[in-house]
Design a protein around this motif. Structure first.
Motif, short mmCIF file in Angstrom:
data_model
loop_
_atom_site.label_atom_id
_atom_site.label_comp_id
_atom_site.label_asym_id
_atom_site.label_seq_id
_atom_site.Cartn_x
_atom_site.Cartn_y
_atom_site.Cartn_z
N GLU A 72 3.93 -39.03 -36.01
CA GLU A 72 4.63 -39.48 -37.21
C GLU A 72 5.00 -38.30 -38.12
O GLU A 72 6.13 -38.19 -38.59
N LYS A 75 7.79 -36.19 -36.53
CA LYS A 75 9.12 -36.78 -36.73
C LYS A 75 9.59 -36.64 -38.17
O LYS A 75 10.77 -36.38 -38.42
N ARG A 76 8.67 -36.77 -39.13
CA ARG A 76 9.05 -36.61 -40.54
C ARG A 76 9.47 -35.19 -40.86
O ARG A 76 10.29 -34.97 -41.76
N PHE A 78 11.25 -33.26 -39.01
CA PHE A 78 12.59 -33.00 -38.52
C PHE A 78 13.58 -34.11 -38.83
O PHE A 78 14.68 -34.14 -38.28
N GLU A 79 13.25 -35.05 -39.70
CA GLU A 79 14.18 -36.14 -39.99
C GLU A 79 15.29 -35.71 -40.95
O GLU A 79 16.37 -36.28 -40.93
N THR A 80 15.05 -34.73 -41.80
CA THR A 80 16.11 -34.28 -42.72
C THR A 80 17.03 -33.34 -41.96
O THR A 80 16.57 -32.39 -41.31
#
Length: 148
Positions: A72, A75-76, A78-80
């Motif tokens: 989790e 993923k957070r 690299f989400e921006t």
């Protein structure tokens, strides 16, 4: 009781365990997240002793690792979206200055280094003098012996 990695797991109290591995003893405390090998405290990832305890009591090892190592959080991170800097931007200021090599000349007040005499050179034989009194005989050797 033998567990994975050939560790012997002995339960001391509910969440404190003693691990015997290769004639060494390790203490694992699951409530304080500590192991006597200290790898778990330093890295945040359970060490082999801790994983042996967690497997012994049939729990999930991901519950005992820091939250930053979970999928989790990966993923957070690299989400921006991010946009790389284009190549055609002209750099101004200090980025366009040419870099010169370092100064190799000596400064005017810098003393010369004393060079060591090699074994092939003939040294100047002179008496050694005391630096404080400028007298001979205060040193261990009073004269330098010439190298033959």
């Amino acid at each position: 009781m033998k567990d994975q990695f050939l560790h012997t797991v002995i339960s001391v109290i509910d969440t404190q365990f003693e691990i015997h591995y290769l004639e060494k003893k390790y203490d694992v405390d699951l409530t304080h997240w500590t192991c006597s090998c200290r790898k778990w405290q330093l890295s945040g990832i359970p060490c082999a002793h801790t994983i042996a305890v967690i497997n012994h009591i049939h729990l999930d090892p991901t519950m005992y690792s820091l939250k930053y190592f979970t999928v989790e959080y990966f993923k957070r991170a690299f989400e921006t979206p991010f946009v790389p800097v284009p190549d055609d931007i002209e750099l101004i200021g200090i980025y366009n200055q040419t870099v010169l090599p370092p100064r190799t000349t000596r400064f005017h007040n810098r003393p010369k280094k004393q060079r060591r005499i090699s074994e092939t050179e003939d040294p100047i034989t002179r008496p050694l003098k005391c630096k404080r009194y400028s007298a001979e005989g205060h040193n261990r050797r009073t004269y330098r012996e010439p190298i033959e």
